[in-house]
Structure formats: structure tokens, C-alpha cells
Design a protein around this motif. Structure first.
Motif, PDB file in Angstrom:
ATOM      1  N   ASP A 141       0.809  -1.214   0.000  1.00 35.71           N
ATOM      2  CA  ASP A 141       0.000   0.000   0.000  1.00 35.71           C
ATOM      3  C   ASP A 141       0.848   1.274   0.000  1.00 35.71           C
ATOM      4  N   ALA A 142       2.161   1.153  -0.094  1.00 34.38           N
ATOM      5  CA  ALA A 142       3.021   2.337  -0.090  1.00 34.38           C
ATOM      6  C   ALA A 142       2.842   3.126  -1.381  1.00 34.38           C
ATOM      7  N   THR A 143       2.956   4.468  -1.274  1.00 39.20           N
ATOM      8  CA  THR A 143       2.845   5.339  -2.441  1.00 39.20           C
ATOM      9  C   THR A 143       4.040   6.280  -2.478  1.00 39.20           C
ATOM     10  N   PHE A 144       4.472   6.607  -3.688  1.00 39.84           N
ATOM     11  CA  PHE A 144       5.669   7.405  -3.902  1.00 39.84           C
ATOM     12  C   PHE A 144       5.318   8.579  -4.825  1.00 39.84           C
ATOM     13  N   GLY A 145       5.854   9.771  -4.519  1.00 34.94           N
ATOM     14  CA  GLY A 145       5.567  10.885  -5.398  1.00 34.94           C
ATOM     15  C   GLY A 145       6.354  12.137  -5.079  1.00 34.94           C
ATOM     16  N   LEU A 146       6.347  13.053  -6.049  1.00 32.24           N
ATOM     17  CA  LEU A 146       7.002  14.354  -5.901  1.00 32.24           C
ATOM     18  C   LEU A 146       5.959  15.451  -6.126  1.00 32.24           C
ATOM     19  N   PRO A 147       5.296  15.912  -5.066  1.00 33.33           N
ATOM     20  CA  PRO A 147       4.307  16.982  -5.196  1.00 33.33           C
ATOM     21  C   PRO A 147       4.956  18.368  -5.179  1.00 33.33           C
ATOM     22  N   GLU A 148       6.145  18.469  -5.725  1.00 33.98           N
ATOM     23  CA  GLU A 148       6.952  19.672  -5.573  1.00 33.98           C
ATOM     24  C   GLU A 148       6.305  20.914  -6.167  1.00 33.98           C
ATOM     25  N   LEU A 149       5.766  20.808  -7.379  1.00 37.27           N
ATOM     26  CA  LEU A 149       5.204  21.984  -8.017  1.00 37.27           C
ATOM     27  C   LEU A 149       4.021  22.528  -7.227  1.00 37.27           C
ATOM     28  N   ASP A 150       3.275  21.648  -6.567  1.00 37.38           N
ATOM     29  CA  ASP A 150       2.154  22.091  -5.737  1.00 37.38           C
ATOM     30  C   ASP A 150       2.618  22.711  -4.422  1.00 37.38           C
ATOM     31  N   ARG A 151       3.898  22.559  -4.107  1.00 35.76           N
ATOM     32  CA  ARG A 151       4.439  23.132  -2.864  1.00 35.76           C
ATOM     33  C   ARG A 151       5.348  24.324  -3.155  1.00 35.76           C
ATOM     34  N   GLY A 152       5.371  24.769  -4.418  1.00 35.43           N
ATOM     35  CA  GLY A 152       6.193  25.918  -4.774  1.00 35.43           C
ATOM     36  C   GLY A 152       7.674  25.632  -4.802  1.00 35.43           C
ATOM     37  N   ALA A 153       8.030  24.399  -5.153  1.00 35.95           N
ATOM     38  CA  ALA A 153       9.441  23.997  -5.095  1.00 35.95           C
ATOM     39  C   ALA A 153       9.791  23.114  -6.280  1.00 35.95           C
TER      40      ALA A 153
END
Length: 255
Positions: free
Chosen positions: A124-136
Motif C-alpha cells: 500500500d506504499a505510495t511514492f511521489g514528488l508533489p513539488e510543483l504544488d508546494r512551490g518547489a
């Protein structure tokens, strides 16, 4: 918050991060993690290291609250340097590092697992880069070590997460665990197989493999960080971080 090290098996150290509620780490904690990983690898009694986390997920990146409540750019600089130190400590640990991932692995978590020698994860692990949504921006360096470019780019642009099973399909996850209870055992099984080898040869092998890598991960990540600073100077980042905290005040993540 605590970063602890234990030795549950001969030759194997387990470094555990515990920072409720979601393991989104302040700057000081990234440095603590770097120091723990470096020390574990330097100890001649250790031939493998398992890196894991407690609570709701493996790692949710940087503590955004710390960034937003601290005047000036000191917290951002501290977070970026702390992340760079922790990511490098995984990569440069003298012995192989196995990341044992459950729940979420976001932002800075990708920096850790992308520099690890192997990854095991719960289904059930999930991996991601939400960087653009965090201004980075950042950790594309490390996601690129796990997936091909035509997957990395849309994932990065959209912030979409991928499952451990998807990463296993692409060869980025060594093994899947059916439950969080079983996760550490799966990681320790691999660690035991590695630790059965000669300690000196393992250290030479780690150094040799790093030496033939096509990308200098330190330089590549530092290049990415420059664009994070540019976004901050442009005034974009604060707006996105504030919006994130307004929507999810109990959490925070970005590398």
C-alpha cells in the motif's frame, strides 16, 4: 522527533525516523538523519543498513510549517542543505542501504529512497514528488534513478503518486511486503543476505558502484535546488506553501 539506531541482527544496523504525525522533517532532523546514517556505515561491525520510519508513512519531506513561520530565507537554506546532507549520507554510506517504505514516501522521501541501494515496500506504499504544488523543485535527480524519463517527467509535472507495486513492475522496488508488520522482516532478509558477505569487499563494492554512476547525484540535486531558490525569490513558493497548509494544516512536505 528522534532518529534512533538499533542492531537487531549481526552485521545489520536499522536507522529509524520517528517524527509524528507524518515524518515531515525540520532542518535539524535532516542533519540528525545524515549523522546517524554516516555513523552506522562507518561502524566496522555493520555490513548493511536498513532505513525506515514509524507512524503513518516513511517520509513526507520537509516541515513546511517551519519554512512558513521562520522569517527570511534561513529555514529554506537549512532545509535544502539538510536534505542534501541526508540524501548524500544514504548514497555515500560505506555499506549498502536498504530503504523499508510504508505508507507515503513524498518529496524528500524520494531523495532518500532514490539514493538507496535497494528499496522494499508494503503493497500500500505510495511514492511521489508533489513539488510543483508546494512551490518547489527537487528530487527529480533521485526519481530518475528509479524510473525512465518518460515516466519521471509526467509524474513530476502532475505530482501524481505511484504505488509500490508499479515501482516493483519497473524494477525500482526489490520486494513487496504484505503488511507493515512484515516489512522489516522483508528488509532484514535482504540485509542478512548482503551482510553475509565480506565487510571489506562490500565497502569496496559500494564505492566502486558509486564511482561508475553516470550522474553525480550531489551536483545534479544542487542544480535542482537553484530553481527552488529562484521560485522563492520570485514570490511563487510562499503562495503555494500557504495554500497547502490552509488545506492540510497537520502536514507538510517538500525537499
Amino acid at each position: 522527533m528522534s532518529v534512533s539506531t538499533s542492531t537487531p541482527r549481526d552485521g545489520v544496523a536499522v536507522v529509524t525516523v520517528d517524527h509524528p504525525p507524518v515524518n515531515a522533517l525540520p532542518a535539524r532532523a535532516w542533519y540528525d538523519l545524515a549523522e546517524a546514517l554516516t555513523a552506522a556505515g562507518r561502524d566496522p561491525a555493520h555490513r548493511a543498513v536498513v532505513l525506515t520510519g514509524t507512524g503513518r508513512g516513511f517520509n513526507a519531506g520537509v516541515d513546511i510549517k517551519e519554512l512558513q513561520r521562520t522569517p527570511g530565507h534561513g529555514a529554506l537554506i537549512g532545509a535544502n542543505r539538510g536534505c542534501a546532507a541526508a540524501f548524500a549520507a544514504v548514497y555515500e554510506c560505506e555499506v549498502p542501504v536498504i530503504a523499508a517504505v510504508h505508507g507515503h514516501c513524498l518529496g524528500g522521501g524520494i531523495g532518500l529512497v532514490g539514493n538507496a541501494d535497494a528499496v522494499v515496500a508494503t503493497e500500500d506504499a505510495t511514492f511521489g514528488l508533489p513539488e510543483l504544488d508546494r512551490g518547489a523543485l527537487g528530487a527529480a535527480t533521485h526519481l530518475s534513478r528509479m524510473l525512465p524519463p518518460q515516466l519521471v517527467r509526467p509524474l513530476y509535472y502532475t505530482g501524481r503518486t505511484v504505488t509500490a507495486r508499479e515501482l516493483h513492475h519497473h524494477g525500482a522496488v526489490w520486494a513487496l511486503a504484505r503488511s507493515r508488520t512484515a516489512l522489516l522482516e522483508v528488509a532484514l532478509e535482504l540485509a542478512d543476505r548482503i551482510a553475509a558477505k565480506d565487510g571489506l569487499l562490500l565497502r569496496l563494492a559500494k564505492e566502486a558502484l558509486n564511482g561508475i554512476d553516470p550522474v553525480d547525484v550531489r551536483r545534479s540535486y544542487r542544480y535542482e535546488q537553484g530553481f527552488t531558490f529562484e521560485a522563492n525569490l520570485a514570490g511563487v513558493s510562499d503562495r503555494h506553501r500557504d495554500a497547502f497548509l490552509d488545506a492540510r494544516p497537520d502536514e507538510g512536505s517538500r525537499p
